[in-house]
Motif scaffolding. Structure first.
Motif, PDB file in Angstrom:
ATOM      1  N   ILE A 116       0.742  -1.108  -0.075  1.00  0.00           N
ATOM      2  CA  ILE A 116      -0.108  -0.110  -0.092  1.00  0.00           C
ATOM      3  C   ILE A 116       0.961   1.273   0.022  1.00  0.00           C
ATOM      4  N   ILE A 117       2.063   1.264   0.879  1.00  0.00           N
ATOM      5  CA  ILE A 117       2.675   2.471   0.847  1.00  0.00           C
ATOM      6  C   ILE A 117       3.498   2.669  -0.423  1.00  0.00           C
ATOM      7  N   THR A 118       4.232   1.500  -1.167  1.00  0.00           N
ATOM      8  CA  THR A 118       4.595   1.721  -2.301  1.00  0.00           C
ATOM      9  C   THR A 118       3.646   2.276  -3.191  1.00  0.00           C
ATOM     10  N   GLU A 119       2.275   1.831  -3.304  1.00  0.00           N
ATOM     11  CA  GLU A 119       1.611   2.271  -4.302  1.00  0.00           C
ATOM     12  C   GLU A 119       1.413   3.881  -4.188  1.00  0.00           C
ATOM     13  N   LEU A 120       1.181   4.333  -2.998  1.00  0.00           N
ATOM     14  CA  LEU A 120       1.024   5.736  -2.509  1.00  0.00           C
ATOM     15  C   LEU A 120       2.276   6.532  -2.908  1.00  0.00           C
ATOM     16  N   CYS A 121       3.262   5.948  -2.669  1.00  0.00           N
ATOM     17  CA  CYS A 121       4.597   6.617  -3.161  1.00  0.00           C
ATOM     18  C   CYS A 121       4.596   6.948  -4.755  1.00  0.00           C
ATOM     19  N   GLY A 122       4.243   5.753  -5.427  1.00  0.00           N
ATOM     20  CA  GLY A 122       3.972   5.625  -6.872  1.00  0.00           C
ATOM     21  C   GLY A 122       2.951   7.076  -7.318  1.00  0.00           C
ATOM     22  N   PHE A 123       1.810   7.051  -6.521  1.00  0.00           N
ATOM     23  CA  PHE A 123       0.927   7.869  -6.786  1.00  0.00           C
ATOM     24  C   PHE A 123       1.560   9.357  -6.643  1.00  0.00           C
ATOM     25  N   VAL A 124       2.298   9.757  -5.521  1.00  0.00           N
ATOM     26  CA  VAL A 124       2.978  10.889  -5.271  1.00  0.00           C
ATOM     27  C   VAL A 124       3.990  11.226  -6.242  1.00  0.00           C
ATOM     28  N   THR A 125       4.545  10.164  -6.713  1.00  0.00           N
ATOM     29  CA  THR A 125       5.534  10.686  -7.875  1.00  0.00           C
ATOM     30  C   THR A 125       5.169  10.999  -9.137  1.00  0.00           C
ATOM     31  N   ILE A 126       4.123  10.359  -9.513  1.00  0.00           N
ATOM     32  CA  ILE A 126       3.112  10.708 -10.769  1.00  0.00           C
ATOM     33  C   ILE A 126       2.455  12.258 -10.504  1.00  0.00           C
ATOM     34  N   LEU A 127       2.193  12.592  -9.495  1.00  0.00           N
ATOM     35  CA  LEU A 127       1.745  13.887  -9.031  1.00  0.00           C
ATOM     36  C   LEU A 127       2.961  14.886  -9.229  1.00  0.00           C
ATOM     37  N   SER A 128       3.895  14.468  -8.823  1.00  0.00           N
ATOM     38  CA  SER A 128       5.071  15.377  -8.983  1.00  0.00           C
ATOM     39  C   SER A 128       5.448  15.775 -10.431  1.00  0.00           C
ATOM     40  N   GLY A 129       5.386  14.557 -11.084  1.00  0.00           N
ATOM     41  CA  GLY A 129       5.753  14.681 -12.655  1.00  0.00           C
ATOM     42  C   GLY A 129       4.786  15.599 -13.229  1.00  0.00           C
TER      43      GLY A 129
END
Length: 327
Positions: free
Chosen positions: A257-270
């Protein structure tokens, strides 16, 4: 997890193809190739159909964040076709979106096995999602009747809030209709149940409301700011709704779950980097409005602050006075 399921792979392929079509439509419209109006609309329609179908196979937490890929395809195609040079930070934004998308894809939960639209109805009528839907309805009502008349033209969070909140319910109903279509094509007719038609009616009503207020937001405020903020809000509420209704994270541990959230935040940053780079290119000296800024501070308004207007006026008067003295 034991790798991606077959349904997740189908959903991933449809979501990516949706981004390709939608991203290409922007370039077709701007380039004006081969009757761009018709071609551009066709690309958008194909993209939306593919996106609709993706929800029938994969969980929303996998499909929804991948919408950011359309920005990448648009930016890359613009670089090669329209010769719009991609800024270094734009390249970094693309890389972040790709990394975030891959992270989510590799750790996305498996789609729940559903054999009837009645099963989706059962999930939608559980206390948790009913409370969520009630809270969303109250918040949307307050925004429409209380804040739109007084703050709609000055605070973009009002319009974006309505679109994002309603969007989370729209996606859940779109997923239900997609599942009904999928099962019907497999030989199990789901359109004999009233639940299917209820979901269809909700999709139509919610989509009309979203289109109305999203157009108002785009007409009033800077598109370069509205787009990423709407993407963040819409995706966040959709993931929350899916988590409550379909319990996507029920079969996953904390690390996934944390990994998916980190991926989501990474997409938002991009996403923010890409839009910021685009705005830098279009208007280097323009000031960006904040989330709660007024419409007068956006690129759509020719007016600036009173102090700045006074300064500009004084400069013009002084220049004219010097010309009179010179002559």
């Amino acid at each position: 997890m034991g790798g991606m399921s077959k349904d997740n792979i189908h959903g991933l392929a449809l979501a990516v193809s949706s981004s390709v079509f939608i991203g290409s439509s922007f370039i077709i419209k701007k380039k004006g190739l081969m009757k761009a109006g018709a071609k551009g609309k066709s690309a958008v329609i194909l993209g939306e159909i593919a996106n609709f179908a993706a929800y029938a196979f994969a969980p929303a937490i996998l499909v929804t964040p991948l919408g950011a890929l359309s920005i990448i395809f648009s930016a890359v195609l613009a670089h090669f076709i329209l010769e719009e040079k991609l800024h270094m930070f734009g390249i970094l934004g693309c890389a972040l979106c790709v990394v975030g998308s891959v992270t989510i894809v590799l750790h996305a939960p498996h789609e729940r096995e559903i054999e009837s639209v009645k099963q989706v109805w059962s999930l939608a009528t559980e206390p948790g999602f009913l409370v969520y839907s009630f809270v969303i309805a109250i918040m949307v009502g307050v925004l429409i009747f209380r804040f739109v008349p007084s703050h709609g033209q000055t605070h973009m969070i009002v319009y974006i809030g309505i679109c994002s909140l309603m969007g989370s319910l729209t996606v859940m109903c779109v997923k239900a209709v997609g599942i009904a279509l999928k099962l019907s094509f497999e030989g199990m007719n789901q359109f004999k149940y009233f639940q299917t038609w209820f979901f269809i009616i909700v999709v139509i009503l919610c989509c009309l409301m979203q289109i109305n207020y999203l157009n108002k937001a785009l007409d009033t405020f800077n598109t370069a700011v509205v787009s990423p903020v709407y993407y963040v809000a819409f995706t966040t509420f959709t993931i929350i709704a899916s988590m409550i209704m379909f319990k996507d994270w029920g079969s996953q541990d904390a690390s996934e779950i944390i990994t998916e959230l980190c991926g989501f935040v990474t997409i938002l940053s991009g996403t923010f980097l890409l839009h910021k780079t685009k705005d830098m290119k279009d208007s280097p000296s323009s000031r960006q409005p904040t989330l709660f800024s007024t419409a007068s501070s956006t690129a759509h308004s020719p007016l600036s602050s009173p102090i700045q207007n006074d300064t500009n006026s004084s400069h013009v008067i002084e220049t004219e006075f010097q010309e009179v003295v010179r002559h």
